[in-house]
Scaffold this active site. Structure first.
Site, PDB file in Angstrom:
ATOM      1  N   HIS A 284      -4.495 -32.157   4.490  1.00 43.53           N
ATOM      2  CA  HIS A 284      -3.363 -31.550   5.200  1.00 43.53           C
ATOM      3  C   HIS A 284      -2.055 -31.834   4.457  1.00 43.53           C
ATOM      4  CE1 HIS A 284      -0.938 -29.940   8.251  1.00 43.53           C
ATOM      5  NE2 HIS A 284      -1.184 -30.748   9.260  1.00 43.53           N
ATOM      6  N   HIS A 323      -4.050 -20.527  -0.514  1.00 41.85           N
ATOM      7  CA  HIS A 323      -3.705 -20.926   0.851  1.00 41.85           C
ATOM      8  C   HIS A 323      -4.662 -20.244   1.805  1.00 41.85           C
ATOM      9  CE1 HIS A 323      -1.330 -21.644   4.480  1.00 41.85           C
ATOM     10  NE2 HIS A 323      -0.732 -22.589   3.796  1.00 41.85           N
ATOM     11  N   ASP A 380       3.477 -26.388  -1.946  1.00 44.51           N
ATOM     12  CA  ASP A 380       3.334 -27.691  -2.593  1.00 44.51           C
ATOM     13  C   ASP A 380       3.414 -27.637  -4.106  1.00 44.51           C
ATOM     14  OD1 ASP A 380       3.179 -29.251  -0.340  1.00 44.51           O
ATOM     15  OD2 ASP A 380       1.077 -28.755  -0.036  1.00 44.51           O
TER      16      ASP A 380
HETATM   17  N1  CMC Z   1      -7.895 -23.232  -7.877  1.00 46.38           N
HETATM   18  C1  CMC Z   1      -8.980 -22.538  -8.320  1.00 46.38           C
HETATM   19  N2  CMC Z   1      -9.732 -21.742  -7.536  1.00 46.38           N
HETATM   20  C2  CMC Z   1      -9.391 -21.647  -6.253  1.00 46.38           C
HETATM   21  C3  CMC Z   1      -8.278 -22.355  -5.728  1.00 46.38           C
HETATM   22  C4  CMC Z   1      -7.526 -23.150  -6.599  1.00 46.38           C
HETATM   23  N3  CMC Z   1      -6.452 -23.817  -6.151  1.00 46.38           N
HETATM   24  N4  CMC Z   1      -8.172 -22.068  -4.412  1.00 46.38           N
HETATM   25  C5  CMC Z   1      -9.173 -21.243  -4.121  1.00 46.38           C
HETATM   26  N5  CMC Z   1      -9.908 -20.985  -5.229  1.00 46.38           N
HETATM   27  C6  CMC Z   1     -11.041 -20.058  -5.343  1.00 46.38           C
HETATM   28  C7  CMC Z   1     -12.272 -20.585  -4.643  1.00 46.38           C
HETATM   29  O1  CMC Z   1     -13.074 -21.344  -5.509  1.00 46.38           O
HETATM   30  C8  CMC Z   1     -12.919 -19.305  -4.190  1.00 46.38           C
HETATM   31  O2  CMC Z   1     -13.535 -18.718  -5.335  1.00 46.38           O
HETATM   32  P1  CMC Z   1     -14.926 -17.904  -5.168  1.00 46.38           P
HETATM   33  O3  CMC Z   1     -14.679 -16.838  -4.155  1.00 46.38           O
HETATM   34  O4  CMC Z   1     -15.218 -17.387  -6.532  1.00 46.38           O
HETATM   35  O5  CMC Z   1     -15.912 -18.924  -4.693  1.00 46.38           O
HETATM   36  C9  CMC Z   1     -11.754 -18.392  -3.833  1.00 46.38           C
HETATM   37  O6  CMC Z   1     -10.668 -18.861  -4.627  1.00 46.38           O
HETATM   38  C10 CMC Z   1     -11.358 -18.443  -2.359  1.00 46.38           C
HETATM   39  O7  CMC Z   1     -11.052 -19.774  -2.018  1.00 46.38           O
HETATM   40  P2  CMC Z   1     -11.411 -20.476  -0.652  1.00 46.38           P
HETATM   41  O8  CMC Z   1     -11.796 -21.890  -0.940  1.00 46.38           O
HETATM   42  O9  CMC Z   1     -12.353 -19.632   0.138  1.00 46.38           O
HETATM   43  O10 CMC Z   1     -10.014 -20.434   0.074  1.00 46.38           O
HETATM   44  P3  CMC Z   1      -9.620 -21.264   1.346  1.00 46.38           P
HETATM   45  O11 CMC Z   1      -8.742 -20.387   2.153  1.00 46.38           O
HETATM   46  O12 CMC Z   1     -10.802 -21.839   2.043  1.00 46.38           O
HETATM   47  O13 CMC Z   1      -8.829 -22.509   0.722  1.00 46.38           O
HETATM   48  C11 CMC Z   1      -7.068 -23.897   0.004  1.00 46.38           C
HETATM   49  C12 CMC Z   1      -7.446 -22.616   0.756  1.00 46.38           C
HETATM   50  C13 CMC Z   1      -5.551 -24.105   0.134  1.00 46.38           C
HETATM   51  C14 CMC Z   1      -7.802 -25.097   0.639  1.00 46.38           C
HETATM   52  C15 CMC Z   1      -7.474 -23.739  -1.479  1.00 46.38           C
HETATM   53  O14 CMC Z   1      -6.826 -22.613  -2.034  1.00 46.38           O
HETATM   54  C16 CMC Z   1      -7.156 -24.990  -2.277  1.00 46.38           C
HETATM   55  O15 CMC Z   1      -7.940 -25.925  -2.270  1.00 46.38           O
HETATM   56  N6  CMC Z   1      -5.982 -25.027  -2.992  1.00 46.38           N
HETATM   57  C17 CMC Z   1      -5.580 -26.190  -3.741  1.00 46.38           C
HETATM   58  C18 CMC Z   1      -5.010 -27.255  -2.802  1.00 46.38           C
HETATM   59  C19 CMC Z   1      -3.623 -26.916  -2.298  1.00 46.38           C
HETATM   60  O16 CMC Z   1      -2.748 -26.527  -3.052  1.00 46.38           O
HETATM   61  N7  CMC Z   1      -3.419 -27.089  -0.979  1.00 46.38           N
HETATM   62  C20 CMC Z   1      -2.098 -26.885  -0.364  1.00 46.38           C
HETATM   63  C21 CMC Z   1      -2.108 -25.821   0.677  1.00 46.38           C
HETATM   64  S1  CMC Z   1      -0.430 -25.421   1.187  1.00 46.38           S
HETATM   65  C22 CMC Z   1       0.019 -26.684   2.280  1.00 46.38           C
HETATM   66  C23 CMC Z   1      -0.013 -26.293   3.734  1.00 46.38           C
HETATM   67  O17 CMC Z   1       0.511 -25.244   4.089  1.00 46.38           O
HETATM   68  O18 CMC Z   1      -0.591 -27.079   4.536  1.00 46.38           O
END
Ligand code: CMC
Length: 445
Positions: A284, A323, A380
């Site tokens: 988070h 995100h 972030d």
């Molecule tokens: N780098 C590389 N690949 C990514 C990333 C990333 N940062 N984020 C998502 N992907 C890929 C993921 O592997 C998936 O690929 P595929 O469809 O080929 O398997 C695709 O993009 C969709 O990702 P997802 O995991 O289904 O997306 P999600 O909505 O579940 O995850 C997230 C969102 C924020 C957890 C993720 O993008 C992430 O881990 N980002 C890095 C951590 C980060 O910066 N977090 C801060 C969020 S902002 C703070 C807040 O508002 O609380």
């Protein structure tokens, strides 16, 4: 009249069926039900009537991470993730960051309207005059180990505030209700700054009522022995803007925690302590710290292609990108980016990580891997750089998030208490364990 075997979830099912409703056939029984759709939502309780027979509890919905479950109706924060829109009480975040202050935004979140000049002056006055904490809170902070994590210190001292203001548990007492809101918003920066000074082994600095909300926080962090610390207006403004950006973000993990815990009608200090605890988790509040570590590892602009190749080969993630809700540019990232240069200039820092961050963003946005997946920089990606320029240690980053989010938590807590539909949060479970087993005496196992 409803057809044979058709059950309405309301008195006149066919009226609903012709309008916004869902017709559901339970293939276990052949029965058909009409479930009203209101505001794009069906009520989970409308499924309870779907039973296989007498003694059947009724159909439940299963949604372990609330990924498709609205747990409240709210008028505070609007997000359109596809369009990259964020609004507080209908006001676009861009306008608020350009023209408002964090305390004015806190008022807006809490009351639903921007304050008049008199209302704002009074609000700023009362918040400013509640920034001091009881000396025993200070002593309890002193009792922590020198290297205690500042979020742990914040969590326990926020919880401890409930013992100093026991009348806050009278939730129906309007004066106490608003006093608790004021105290929490006023004292959160003081507790955060004390935690920071504690880690450094420096004496705690008391609040300065002549400074702004952000200016006073900078004074409590940095004042060594100046009779009157004067914050650099560029830093003061950048911090205030960061706090506007982080003030609320609808039903995220910590806000949902505040609402769930608050629904037990516990006092607001304890409910907000639950929010601090949820924010502490690395999934988070901790991503900005990960961005800084990543930029450190990349080391120089020349290493970016190899790093991005590693991301595409799934060796690691590009932190600060992507995100759950924003599938377009996170509007908060665009606003923060504008302030990074200003802050670096104010502190006289030529931070090589900024150069890496800018180039990394550019290359990722030119790369199909990221564009196809709608991965854009989030808030972030740049906020850690501002915190680093302010010499804030990485352990403190989540504390920096908790200060402004307190306004959002309290607005949501207030809204929850006013909502006639509020009941104690009490989810159901799907029980998958054993049943009716006999106790086996110890010597026979
Ligand atoms: N780098 C590389 N690949 C990514 C990333 C990333 N940062 N984020 C998502 N992907 C890929 C993921 O592997 C998936 O690929 P595929 O469809 O080929 O398997 C695709 O993009 C969709 O990702 P997802 O995991 O289904 O997306 P999600 O909505 O579940 O995850 C997230 C969102 C924020 C957890 C993720 O993008 C992430 O881990 N980002 C890095 C951590 C980060 O910066 N977090 C801060 C969020 S902002 C703070 C807040 O508002 O609380």
């Amino acid at each position: 009249m409803a057809e044979e075997g058709t059950h309405g979830a309301q008195a006149e099912p066919w009226v609903a069926a012709a309008e916004d409703s869902l017709t559901v056939t339970d293939n276990r029984t052949g029965e058909t039900y009409v479930v009203p759709i209101t505001e794009g939502t069906v009520k989970a309780m409308d499924f309870r009537q779907m039973k296989t027979g007498e003694g059947d509890f009724g159909l439940m919905t299963y949604d372990p991470a609330f990924t498709n479950t609205a747990h409240c109706r709210s008028q505070i924060c609007y997000i359109d993730g596809d369009q990259g829109v964020l609004e507080y009480r209908g006001h676009p975040i861009e306008q608020l960051c350009d023209q408002s202050t964090h305390l004015e935004v806190a008022y807006l979140l809490l009351h639903g309207e921007l304050p008049t000049k008199e209302q704002l002056d009074y609000w700023v006055y009362v918040v400013t005059h509640h920034t001091f904490v009881h000396e025993n809170i200070k002593r309890s902070m002193e009792a922590f180990r020198y290297d205690a994590h500042p979020m742990g210190m914040l969590l326990s001292t926020v919880g401890a505030l409930s013992t100093f203001y026991p009348a806050a548990k009278n939730l129906d007492d309007e004066t106490e209700h608003w006093m608790a809101i004021t105290r929490l918003i006023a004292k959160m920066p003081t507790l955060a700054a004390f935690a920071y000074r504690h880690n450094l082994g420096l004496p705690y600095v008391y609040p300065d009522n002549d400074l702004s909300y952000a200016g006073n926080f900078l004074s409590m962090l940095y004042n060594i022995n100046e009779p009157r610390y004067q914050p650099d207006p560029r830093l003061e403004r950048a911090l205030d803007v960061l706090w506007i950006l982080h003030a609320d973000h609808e039903q995220n993990c910590s806000t949902a925690a505040v609402r769930a815990v608050g629904s037990s009608r516990v006092d607001p200090y304890s409910a907000v302590a639950a929010g601090v605890a949820a924010l502490y988790g690395p999934l988070h509040g901790g991503a900005n710290e990960a961005v800084l570590r990543m930029l450190e590892r990349i080391g120089s602009v020349e290493n970016i292609p190899a790093f991005l190749q590693g991301v595409k080969e799934r060796k690691e993630k590009l932190m600060g990108f992507g995100h759950r809700v924003y599938k377009n540019y996170d509007p908060r990232a665009r606003i923060i980016k504008k302030h990074v240069d200003e802050v670096l200039e104010a502190v006289g820092m030529d931070n090589p990580k900024l150069e890496i961050a800018v180039e990394l963003e550019k290359r990722a946005l030119d790369d199909e891997f990221f564009t196809e997946r709608k991965l854009y920089p989030n808030v972030d990606f740049y906020s850690g750089l501002i915190y680093e320029a302010l010499s804030i240690p990485t352990d403190m980053f989540t504390v920096m998030f908790a200060i402004p989010r307190t306004a959002g938590w309290l607005a949501q807590w207030h809204e929850m208490l006013e909502d006639p539909e509020t009941k104690i949060a009490r989810p159901r479970q799907v029980y998958t364990g054993a049943r009716e087993r006999d106790y086996v005496p110890l010597d026979q196992r």
